[in-house]
Design a protein around this motif. Sequence first.
Motif, short mmCIF file in Angstrom:
data_model
loop_
_atom_site.label_atom_id
_atom_site.label_comp_id
_atom_site.label_asym_id
_atom_site.label_seq_id
_atom_site.Cartn_x
_atom_site.Cartn_y
_atom_site.Cartn_z
N VAL A 165 81.06 32.87 46.09
CA VAL A 165 80.37 33.94 45.37
C VAL A 165 79.97 33.47 43.99
O VAL A 165 78.81 33.60 43.59
CB VAL A 165 81.26 35.19 45.29
CG1 VAL A 165 80.50 36.34 44.61
CG2 VAL A 165 81.73 35.62 46.68
N ILE A 166 80.92 32.92 43.26
CA ILE A 166 80.62 32.32 41.96
C ILE A 166 81.50 31.10 41.75
O ILE A 166 82.66 31.06 42.14
CB ILE A 166 80.84 33.29 40.77
CG1 ILE A 166 82.30 33.79 40.75
CG2 ILE A 166 79.86 34.41 40.76
CD1 ILE A 166 82.70 34.42 39.43
N GLU A 167 80.92 30.09 41.15
CA GLU A 167 81.66 28.99 40.57
C GLU A 167 81.01 28.70 39.23
O GLU A 167 79.81 28.42 39.17
CB GLU A 167 81.62 27.75 41.47
CG GLU A 167 82.37 27.93 42.77
CD GLU A 167 82.37 26.66 43.60
OE1 GLU A 167 83.27 25.82 43.38
OE2 GLU A 167 81.47 26.50 44.43
N SER A 168 81.78 28.80 38.18
CA SER A 168 81.27 28.51 36.84
C SER A 168 81.83 27.17 36.41
O SER A 168 83.05 26.98 36.37
CB SER A 168 81.67 29.59 35.85
OG SER A 168 81.26 29.26 34.55
N ILE A 169 80.94 26.25 36.10
CA ILE A 169 81.33 24.88 35.84
C ILE A 169 81.12 24.58 34.36
O ILE A 169 79.99 24.61 33.87
CB ILE A 169 80.50 23.92 36.71
CG1 ILE A 169 80.61 24.32 38.19
CG2 ILE A 169 80.95 22.47 36.52
CD1 ILE A 169 79.47 23.84 39.04
N ASN A 170 82.20 24.31 33.66
CA ASN A 170 82.15 24.12 32.20
C ASN A 170 81.97 22.65 31.86
O ASN A 170 82.89 21.85 32.03
CB ASN A 170 83.43 24.66 31.54
CG ASN A 170 83.47 26.17 31.52
OD1 ASN A 170 82.81 26.83 32.31
ND2 ASN A 170 84.26 26.71 30.62
N LEU A 171 80.78 22.33 31.36
CA LEU A 171 80.48 20.98 30.90
C LEU A 171 80.27 20.92 29.40
O LEU A 171 80.01 19.87 28.85
CB LEU A 171 79.22 20.45 31.61
CG LEU A 171 79.26 20.47 33.13
CD1 LEU A 171 77.91 20.06 33.70
CD2 LEU A 171 80.36 19.57 33.67
N ASP A 172 80.40 22.07 28.74
CA ASP A 172 80.15 22.19 27.30
C ASP A 172 81.33 22.91 26.67
O ASP A 172 81.85 23.87 27.24
CB ASP A 172 78.86 22.98 27.08
CG ASP A 172 78.48 23.07 25.61
OD1 ASP A 172 79.15 23.83 24.87
OD2 ASP A 172 77.52 22.41 25.21
N PRO A 173 81.80 22.49 25.50
CA PRO A 173 83.00 23.10 24.92
C PRO A 173 82.90 24.60 24.72
O PRO A 173 83.88 25.32 24.92
CB PRO A 173 83.14 22.38 23.58
CG PRO A 173 82.42 21.10 23.74
CD PRO A 173 81.29 21.39 24.69
N SER A 178 76.93 27.11 33.73
CA SER A 178 76.13 27.31 34.93
C SER A 178 76.89 28.17 35.92
O SER A 178 78.12 28.24 35.91
CB SER A 178 75.75 25.97 35.57
OG SER A 178 76.91 25.27 35.97
N ILE A 179 76.13 28.84 36.79
CA ILE A 179 76.70 29.64 37.87
C ILE A 179 76.21 29.06 39.18
O ILE A 179 75.01 28.96 39.43
CB ILE A 179 76.27 31.11 37.76
CG1 ILE A 179 76.82 31.74 36.48
CG2 ILE A 179 76.75 31.89 38.98
CD1 ILE A 179 78.32 31.87 36.43
N LEU A 180 77.15 28.67 40.02
CA LEU A 180 76.85 28.14 41.35
C LEU A 180 77.26 29.16 42.40
O LEU A 180 78.37 29.68 42.37
CB LEU A 180 77.60 26.83 41.58
CG LEU A 180 77.70 26.32 43.02
CD1 LEU A 180 76.33 25.95 43.56
CD2 LEU A 180 78.65 25.14 43.10
N SER A 181 76.34 29.48 43.32
CA SER A 181 76.65 30.28 44.49
C SER A 181 76.18 29.50 45.71
O SER A 181 75.06 28.96 45.70
CB SER A 181 75.95 31.64 44.44
OG SER A 181 76.39 32.40 43.32
#
Length: 612
Positions: A165-173, A178-181
């Motif tokens: 449903v959602i995956e939020s991937i933190n590449l920035d402090p 981003s939101i991945l579905s």
Amino acid sequence: MLVALLALLALQCQARQSQDAVGATKHQRRQQVVDPALIQPAHGPPRKLLWHDEFELPLLNRDIWDYEEGGGGFGNNELQYYQAPNVLIEDGQLVLQALIEDQPLPTGEMVSSGKITTTPAYAITYGRVEARVTMPAGIGAWSSMFMLPIDDTYGGWPASGEIDVIESINLDPAKATSILSSLHYGATLDQGAKGQNACVFRNGHSFANKPVVMAVDWTPKRITFWIDEFVHCDLATWWTAGDLPTPRGGTTAAPFDQPFRLMLNLAIGGDLPQVFNVGDLDPLFLTGDVALRFDYVRVFDLTAEERAWTNPFPGIIDPPPPFVAAALVAPVDELAYVPNFATGERAPFLIYGDSLRIDMEYFNYGGQGVGYLDTTPYYNEGNSPLRYHDGVDVYEGDLYTPPGFFKFADLAGAYVRYMEGEWTAYDVFVPQPMDVLWLTMRYNTLTGTGFRLIADSDNCDNPEADGGFTVLEVEQLDACYVPPIQPPAVLGAGNLCWYMAGWAADTPLPVGRHTIRLCSLGDNLNVQYIDFTPNGYGMNFEVGPGCQNQPEDQNQLVETQTQSNTQSQSNTQSQTNTQSQTNTQSQSNTQSQSNTQSQSDNQNQSGSDNQY
């Protein structure tokens, strides 16, 4: 470095002692109890509530949820160990907290976190799953709400399906960037035929530290993903090899036609966040400030219309609703398709920081001549229902991952097919000056056509004539070779060949608001996205999945592909000639095959080559 780490560990210890001292207060039940009879979805039509959890009890409701415990990387090189103490109820919220530990956990990890999953009594088969979520900032955080089947009806992962449903991937402090579905399906990994259909949404703004309603509408023939009132992903293509010999499973809904359990977790590090060492995590992990929070989880039944829905595309578009029609005469500030979740209003893409990705399917509102120019403006020749009010040819990014490839090898989502003279428009904002703008495009084209990216004009041939300018012009792209499909099409192997190419902009975008347009200089240009990197440089060229075994002699490329297309179409299109979209699907490179370009279910399921 050691002294600093010890100081941070001491700070963490003090934070935990403070939590213990006020524990009774932090676990108090919220005073106002939600009346189930009044619960409706945050947006959309009224629905019947099936079950919900408002997290009003002082402890986790064990009728609905089970704790998950364990570590080991979970196949993604994740750094966390899940344990029950990291699952909290605080002030009417479910809190999944991540912490760096001072002693190794049972399987050696030094990071703890929380994960829960629904009990079998609360399994879900179709419906709307909705949650109000606050995602954390901090490099390495990987927030997730996803679903896996109760039973592997069609075989092991991913043959029986997965709904992210959602995956939020933190590449920035400072950001949840981003939101991945996505959907995962196909055959078991030992068969080497994994299918994936996914969307990644980025608009340059952060999703962190603000409540956002995330939802999925799961129907037998369509799975739609929402961020607040914004549909960012709409998928109607999937398959399973677990029910062979029937192509793509026993029903059109398989493998997503069985009970699934809902899982909530905060993973740390691993392949997607690209953090593989505890020392590279954000210092916020040491103080307990990295936590995924849920205000509620609600599950609703489908509507009658959703149960009866079938994909109308390729086909005639629906008339636009009033708010879309109003955009035809709206000021430019109201044309942007993407939202700013801090304000709840539509907003331009923000070209700022390391990089911004614009997926081509997120073109502006406004319709023909405003948001896009299409040669068949009332007919979507693609197969994606995402922009069902618009005549742009949007195709789903149904992906086959061959053996040996990273299991998340492609997260790019849908793509747009352009014919000569067609364009799509995107509102952007540039807050700071740039000396260089690097542009990276993911595309494919059989004919090797080119494109022009222009700003502040709708005149693709001469943008300077009405005050605009050319950002970048590429007269000819490298054409793609698509090898014969392996394994057989019955396994759903329909991978397209994608190229990545990069260029420095001829004219970088100046500070301010702009409307940019991607103009095609020829027929059959397929584009998934463009990355904008201010004051930086990226890749020049890269060959993606589906492009293996290219002929060394590039002069034979088109001829070889034409022969491959002829063989493929003779096998898969013999029963669909009468449904051909002769005027809109012409393939100039395949000569007499212009009458065999039907967008039938048979093509979509066997990886047809006609989208070039």
